[in-house]
Design a protein around this motif. Structure first.
Motif, PDB file in Angstrom:
ATOM      1  N   VAL A 248       0.842  -1.200   0.000  1.00 52.95           N
ATOM      2  CA  VAL A 248       0.000   0.000   0.000  1.00 52.95           C
ATOM      3  C   VAL A 248       0.871   1.242   0.000  1.00 52.95           C
ATOM      4  O   VAL A 248       1.895   1.295   0.683  1.00 52.95           O
ATOM      5  N   LEU A 249       0.437   2.221  -0.789  1.00 48.79           N
ATOM      6  CA  LEU A 249       0.914   3.579  -0.579  1.00 48.79           C
ATOM      7  C   LEU A 249      -0.282   4.394  -0.113  1.00 48.79           C
ATOM      8  O   LEU A 249      -1.257   4.559  -0.860  1.00 48.79           O
ATOM      9  N   TYR A 250      -0.216   4.866   1.133  1.00 52.59           N
ATOM     10  CA  TYR A 250      -1.187   5.872   1.577  1.00 52.59           C
ATOM     11  C   TYR A 250      -0.616   7.226   1.188  1.00 52.59           C
ATOM     12  O   TYR A 250       0.582   7.489   1.372  1.00 52.59           O
ATOM     13  N   GLY A 251      -1.468   8.089   0.648  1.00 52.87           N
ATOM     14  CA  GLY A 251      -1.049   9.465   0.381  1.00 52.87           C
ATOM     15  C   GLY A 251      -2.198  10.398   0.678  1.00 52.87           C
ATOM     16  O   GLY A 251      -3.358  10.081   0.377  1.00 52.87           O
ATOM     17  N   LYS A 252      -1.898  11.525   1.291  1.00 49.21           N
ATOM     18  CA  LYS A 252      -2.966  12.519   1.500  1.00 49.21           C
ATOM     19  C   LYS A 252      -3.544  12.890   0.138  1.00 49.21           C
ATOM     20  O   LYS A 252      -2.789  13.094  -0.828  1.00 49.21           O
ATOM     21  N   GLN A 253      -4.860  13.027   0.099  1.00 55.47           N
ATOM     22  CA  GLN A 253      -5.541  13.199  -1.186  1.00 55.47           C
ATOM     23  C   GLN A 253      -4.955  14.351  -2.022  1.00 55.47           C
ATOM     24  O   GLN A 253      -4.686  14.182  -3.200  1.00 55.47           O
ATOM     25  N   HIS A 254      -4.737  15.500  -1.386  1.00 61.71           N
ATOM     26  CA  HIS A 254      -4.284  16.636  -2.208  1.00 61.71           C
ATOM     27  C   HIS A 254      -2.872  16.421  -2.730  1.00 61.71           C
ATOM     28  O   HIS A 254      -2.503  16.932  -3.788  1.00 61.71           O
ATOM     29  N   TRP A 255      -2.086  15.584  -2.034  1.00 66.12           N
ATOM     30  CA  TRP A 255      -0.745  15.266  -2.537  1.00 66.12           C
ATOM     31  C   TRP A 255      -0.849  14.296  -3.706  1.00 66.12           C
ATOM     32  O   TRP A 255      -0.185  14.493  -4.731  1.00 66.12           O
ATOM     33  N   LEU A 256      -1.666  13.271  -3.561  1.00 62.43           N
ATOM     34  CA  LEU A 256      -1.800  12.317  -4.673  1.00 62.43           C
ATOM     35  C   LEU A 256      -2.384  13.010  -5.893  1.00 62.43           C
ATOM     36  O   LEU A 256      -2.037  12.703  -7.031  1.00 62.43           O
ATOM     37  N   GLU A 257      -3.280  13.986  -5.645  1.00 62.50           N
ATOM     38  CA  GLU A 257      -3.863  14.702  -6.780  1.00 62.50           C
ATOM     39  C   GLU A 257      -2.808  15.512  -7.522  1.00 62.50           C
ATOM     40  O   GLU A 257      -2.801  15.569  -8.745  1.00 62.50           O
ATOM     41  N   LYS A 258      -1.900  16.133  -6.775  1.00 64.65           N
ATOM     42  CA  LYS A 258      -0.957  16.992  -7.499  1.00 64.65           C
ATOM     43  C   LYS A 258       0.222  16.225  -8.093  1.00 64.65           C
ATOM     44  O   LYS A 258       0.921  16.753  -8.953  1.00 64.65           O
ATOM     45  N   LEU A 259       0.435  14.966  -7.668  1.00 69.80           N
ATOM     46  CA  LEU A 259       1.512  14.193  -8.295  1.00 69.80           C
ATOM     47  C   LEU A 259       1.064  13.725  -9.678  1.00 69.80           C
ATOM     48  O   LEU A 259      -0.098  13.356  -9.865  1.00 69.80           O
ATOM     49  N   PRO A 260       1.999  13.694 -10.637  1.00 73.41           N
ATOM     50  CA  PRO A 260       1.635  13.171 -11.963  1.00 73.41           C
ATOM     51  C   PRO A 260       1.475  11.654 -11.907  1.00 73.41           C
ATOM     52  O   PRO A 260       1.958  11.022 -10.966  1.00 73.41           O
ATOM     53  N   PRO A 261       0.795  11.045 -12.892  1.00 79.11           N
ATOM     54  CA  PRO A 261       0.710   9.583 -12.894  1.00 79.11           C
ATOM     55  C   PRO A 261       2.104   8.976 -13.028  1.00 79.11           C
ATOM     56  O   PRO A 261       3.050   9.652 -13.425  1.00 79.11           O
ATOM     57  N   TRP A 262       2.194   7.682 -12.671  1.00 79.10           N
ATOM     58  CA  TRP A 262       3.503   7.014 -12.730  1.00 79.10           C
ATOM     59  C   TRP A 262       3.519   6.085 -13.939  1.00 79.10           C
ATOM     60  O   TRP A 262       3.944   6.459 -15.011  1.00 79.10           O
ATOM     61  N   GLN A 263       2.993   4.869 -13.764  1.00 74.25           N
ATOM     62  CA  GLN A 263       2.975   3.955 -14.893  1.00 74.25           C
ATOM     63  C   GLN A 263       1.710   4.200 -15.717  1.00 74.25           C
ATOM     64  O   GLN A 263       0.658   4.521 -15.162  1.00 74.25           O
ATOM     65  N   GLY A 264       1.841   4.023 -17.043  1.00 72.21           N
ATOM     66  CA  GLY A 264       0.684   4.201 -17.918  1.00 72.21           C
ATOM     67  C   GLY A 264       0.125   2.859 -18.333  1.00 72.21           C
ATOM     68  O   GLY A 264       0.845   1.867 -18.398  1.00 72.21           O
TER      69      GLY A 264
END
Ligand code: C6P
Length: 419
Positions: A248-264
């Protein structure tokens, strides 16, 4: 209150764990190795699974398997419900605010790499990533790679002779160039429990996000990400009685939102044309491809199992067991404990004068005792203590005092043979 916290102790009067009853759930523990009863003391490498977890996985494969989020047919609905149900269990287990904040990965290593790859896209030359000297390679190498890619600088907070992080130094190293603080909740090589809530507060005072490597924490005590207030928390299923290959990666929502996607790939998109791609909402933006559905369901079953025993019961039981093991190890002539911090969980490393840890591990195996020997993927820790490796006994709630006695007896035999 978080039982790995530095500020509270569980109420002993309320605690109870019937270890013999618990052990019935773990078929693997009831076997002989080299003619001796197995004493499995290598839980930090990977814990064992109770029947409830393997049964949940086989039930899924025997009755409900189909791909998730894709089919209109009944089995696909059932598989999707089970997979998303597991996500909700993870959310509850770490007290995240929303399932959008729970990304399934392959494990701690992949979770940390996900953050390093995505956050890394906005890291600039001269920016700093702050870790500590007691990290596992999984919380070192992704940051080293990021620094090589971007020209950022890896800074390392030192540890002391007990294997505790020198907190005064760590606090001072958080500065205007710090882009992230990434620290272990619990050290795998030393068992040190870091005062992560305080570290988060210091980082936040400088507006710096924090990633916690929780690989060695989630089996041993309750973790509350909202109480800790960390931006990211990474952990692995197989270290908490769940399957391998799920984490699992937990991330605060606003942080996950601002990170770009990783794998496509599939699943992480809403629409694709050759001109434009619209990414899926959280957490699917970070879950490209068919996920490890059975792994997630197994992890959900592990969470149910641990929750039923109670993390406070587990923490109190293990703390007594660790105290007993440490006292007995310390009484052995020529044995040096490595990792003697004040607040510890589940792990004791040691070396014996003149005996190579691998030789020790081999003799112990012949006495039915499974421990890990070597550098434990924490080579900087070994370098700090001036050893090539250690022997490491690591506990879980299904271990017993008599297994520790078996370890001590086997160590005495090993000393006679090898000294
Ligand atoms: N430590 C040990 O024997 P993975 O492999 O991704 O599930 O976990 C990596 C990891 C990250 N951080 C810490 C603190 C860890 O302890 C581990 C895994 C095992 O100590 C295997 S090296």
């Amino acid at each position: 209150m978080n039982a790995l916290s530095h500020t509270s102790k569980p109420d002993a009067a309320r605690l109870a764990l019937d270890v013999e009853r618990v052990r019935v759930d773990f078929p693997i523990l009831h076997q002989q190795v080299h003619g001796c009863p197995l004493a499995f003391l290598d839980n930090a490498a990977s814990a064992q699974r109770p029947r409830q977890v393997t049964e949940a996985i086989s039930h899924y494969y025997h009755h409900d398997h189909a791909n998730v989020h894709r089919g209109v047919h009944t089995l696909s609905h059932r598989a999707t419900d089970a997979y998303e149900g597991a996500r909700e269990k993870v959310r509850g287990f770490i007290n995240a605010a929303s399932t959008s904040e729970i990304v399934f990965t392959r494990g701690t290593t992949e979770s940390i790499n996900l953050v390093a790859a995505t956050l890394g896209q906005s890291v600039r030359p001269g920016d700093e990533i702050l870790i500590t000297h007691l990290e596992h390679h999984s919380n070192i190498v992704p940051w080293k790679l990021l620094c090589e890619r971007t020209g950022a600088v890896l800074r390392v907070a030192p540890i002391d002779a007990d294997g505790a992080v020198r907190l005064d130094e760590l606090q001072q190293m958080i500065g205007p160039r710090t882009r992230l603080v990434a620290v272990a909740h619990v050290s795998n090589a030393l068992g040190t429990v870091n005062p992560v809530k305080r570290i988060v507060e210091w980082a936040h005072a400088a507006d710096v996000p924090v990633l916690l490597d929780g690989a060695q924490a989630t089996l041993h005590a309750a973790v509350d990400v909202r109480e800790l207030d960390c931006e990211f928390y990474a952990f692995s299923g197989h270290k908490m009685c769940g399957p391998t290959g799920i984490g699992v990666l937990y991330g605060k929502q606003h942080w996950l939102e601002k990170l770009p996607p990783w794998q496509g790939g599939g699943e992480m998109i809403l629409s694709v044309s050759f001109a434009e791609t619209v990414y899926n909402k959280l957490p699917y933006k970070f879950e490209a491809g068919t996920p490890n559905i059975a792994g997630a369901i197994g992890l959900g079953a592990a969470i149910d199992y641990l929750s039923e025993i109670g993390l406070a019961n587990i923490a109190a039981y293990e703390s007594r067991l660790l105290g007993y093991m440490t006292d007995r190890l310390a009484a052995i002539d020529g044995l040096r404990l490595i990792g003697t911090a004040e607040v510890k969980a589940g792990v004791q490393s040691f070396v014996i004068d003149g005996i190579h840890p691998h030789d020790l591990g081999t003799v112990l195996d012949h006495k039915g005792v499974a421990i890990r020997t070597g550098h434990h993927c924490a080579m900087p820790v070994m370098e700090f203590f001036g050893v090539a490796g250690t022997a490491r006994a690591s506990l879980a709630f299904y271990n017993t005092q008599s297994e520790i006695d078996q370890l001590i007896d086997a160590l005495q035999v090993a000393r006679e043979i090898l000294s």
